[in-house]
Design an enzyme around this catalytic site. Structure first.
Site, PDB file in Angstrom:
ATOM      1  N   LYS A  14      35.929  50.496  43.644  1.00 21.53           N
ATOM      2  CA  LYS A  14      36.891  51.521  43.236  1.00 21.53           C
ATOM      3  C   LYS A  14      37.279  51.305  41.781  1.00 21.53           C
ATOM      4  CE  LYS A  14      41.392  51.766  43.494  1.00 21.53           C
ATOM      5  NZ  LYS A  14      41.745  52.559  42.266  1.00 21.53           N
ATOM      6  N   GLU A  59      41.082  38.100  39.388  1.00 20.96           N
ATOM      7  CA  GLU A  59      41.162  37.891  37.937  1.00 20.96           C
ATOM      8  C   GLU A  59      42.330  38.738  37.465  1.00 20.96           C
ATOM      9  OE1 GLU A  59      41.557  37.846  34.407  1.00 20.96           O
ATOM     10  OE2 GLU A  59      40.031  39.411  34.315  1.00 20.96           O
ATOM     11  N   CYS A  94      43.043  40.557  28.908  1.00 20.89           N
ATOM     12  CA  CYS A  94      43.786  39.430  29.485  1.00 20.89           C
ATOM     13  C   CYS A  94      43.655  38.164  28.648  1.00 20.89           C
ATOM     14  CB  CYS A  94      43.303  39.153  30.906  1.00 20.89           C
ATOM     15  SG  CYS A  94      43.577  40.511  32.050  1.00 20.89           S
TER      16      CYS A  94
END
Length: 483
Positions: A182, A255, A289
């Site tokens: 998704k 993650e 990130c």
């Protein structure tokens, strides 16, 4: 939006069991180009019936895909990599609509590593490792089987929709799993195109895409079919996935966020460090990130460093995708713009905005390259992930304080150390509590090395042989030599 306006929007569809489909109940959501703030497509808002269909397709396809030889799966992945190269311009166009990223940088900085990563995992498919067979008990031989897990439910984020899709499907397919993926509800376009590319190469049901929102992702994770749930996203989303997966003991790969410390010692080449850190902090609008957005500078060079960093920010440009002079495009969505703006508006009185600190233009979700100094360790903007083009600066006195402050956050994904002192660099690499420590650089990634963190940055590894191993399970087989 009127019916006539809806008619002008491109229609994106789910990809299930080898065919494109609308949501079973016909629900859709608008997809907005963040560079313009205008809708350009509709995508399915998938519900339980769509999830059921995708999981059933992946489950049915799993035995045959699992039983292929590693060489046969490698061949398929190599074909996928070649197809990504051949259709690169289509992928770039879809990703630019998804994200508003600069066209040139998307072409040079995303397509080549994506293709390389797929080819790496194609090779990893044939490098299954385990302890050697042996007689660990008299008269009995033990062997280790490394097997695929089964159906994998995967959720990709909006900051790198294409590349994070690769990080998800490539190791999973290489290991012999089947996939239901998704994309984020704000960035489905490139993932739907990826489904078309992969679907032309692998058997139907091996790779499936369902579009939708947070509830769609929740239904995927809670579904009884997947043996593993993998997500790249926020800490909140990761905690929700872990909680949902715990109900039937699914394996989980997370993650999540980051708050990378960038520790700059007084012996650093300031000009070089500023150039590299500003690039690693502002690239992709800081929506990374691992972005170099939390800088700790030794007090003896603090003022000089901040002045140079503020000038670098002032010289950095954001703008439309076709502008070749821009480093980064817009923030991804209105909520993200609101979040970044909120951090700046709530700055404490002791903080100083050295550069930027404002929205750019009224069209799209652009934010200026921003540098903030004078911050303390417990300030909100130090402790929490901004995920925008904002670099904070703190002044530290000595190595011990640098380590304390660097480690003094809930995140533990990536970090960097800037010094000419090799011994110091080695000491810092040992004590920094992060999944990656870069020395005199920040943000390079290679397919052969793992990416993943500790603490609230999640667990599991992307890329590398470790990432491949995460999509396998270990079975011990013991046989009697006397039978």
């Amino acid at each position: 939006m009127s019916t006539s306006e809806l008619g002008r929007l491109r229609t994106l569809r789910n990809y299930v069991a080898g065919e494109f489909r609308d949501a079973a109940d016909g629900r859709t959501t608008e997809v907005v180009n963040p560079a313009t703030g205008e809708a350009y497509a509709t995508a399915p808002l998938s519900g339980q019936a769509d999830i059921d269909a995708a999981m059933a397709a992946a489950e049915a396809a799993f035995p045959a895909w699992r039983d292929l030889t590693p060489a046969e799966r490698q061949k398929a992945l190599l074909k996928i990599a070649d197809a990504f190269e051949e259709r690169a311009e289509e992928l770039i166009a879809a990703e630019v609509e998804n994200t508003g990223k600069p066209i040139g940088l998307t072409r040079s900085e995303e397509i080549p590593p994506m293709v390389d990563q797929i080819r790496f995992f194609a090779g990893a498919a044939r490098m299954l490792e385990g302890r050697s067979a042996g007689e660990y008990m008299e008269g009995l031989t033990s062997i280790i089987r490394r097997e695929p897990i089964g159906v994998c439910a995967q959720v990709a984020p909006w900051n790198y929709p294409m590349m994070m899709a690769v990080w998800k499907f490539a190791p999973a397919l290489a290991a012999g799993n089947t996939v239901v993926l998704k994309p984020s509800d704000t960035t489905p376009a490139s993932t739907v195109l990826i489904a078309e590319i992969i679907g032309s190469i692998v058997p139907k049901g091996v790779f499936n895409v369902v579009c939708g929102d947070r509830d769609t992702g929740r239904m995927m994770v809670e579904h009884p079919t997947p043996a593993m749930a993998s997500i790249t996203g926020s800490v909140r989303a990761g905690m929700s996935v872990a909680e949902s997966a715990s109900k039937d003991l699914k394996r989980v790969h997370l993650e999540l966020g980051g708050k990378a410390p960038v520790v700059v010692f007084e012996d650093t080449d300031i000009a070089k460090a500023v150039e590299d850190i500003s690039l690693a902090g502002f690239f992709n609008a800081g929506q990374d990130c691992t972005a170099a957005t939390r800088v700790l500078v030794q007090e003896s060079i603090h003022d000089e460093f901040v002045a140079a960093l503020a000038k670098a920010a002032a010289d950095t440009k954001t703008g439309q995708p076709d502008d070749e002079d821009v480093l980064y495009g817009p923030l991804n969505n209105p909520n993200q713009l609101k979040q970044v703006t909120g951090f700046i508006e709530r700055l404490p009185a002791h903080a100083k905005v050295e550069a930027g600190g404002h929205r750019v233009g009224e069209k799209g979700y652009f934010y200026a390259p921003t540098v903030v100094s004078g911050l303390k360790q417990d300030d909100e903007i130090i402790q929490n992930e901004v995920f925008g083009p904002v670099i904070t600066v703190q002044s530290f006195t000595d190595e011990a304080q640098a380590v304390e402050w660097a480690n003094g956050v809930d995140y533990a994904l990536a970090s960097s150390v800037w010094t000419k002192d090799h011994s110091r660099a080695m000491r810092m690499s040992k004590v920094l509590d992060f999944g990656c420590v870069w020395i005199n650089t920040h943000i390079p990634l290679v397919a052969e090395m793992p990416h993943g963190g500790f603490k609230k940055s999640g667990y599991g590894k992307d890329l590398s042989g470790y990432g491949f191993d995460d999509y396998t399970r270990i079975k011990h087989v013991m046989t009697s030599l006397d039978a």
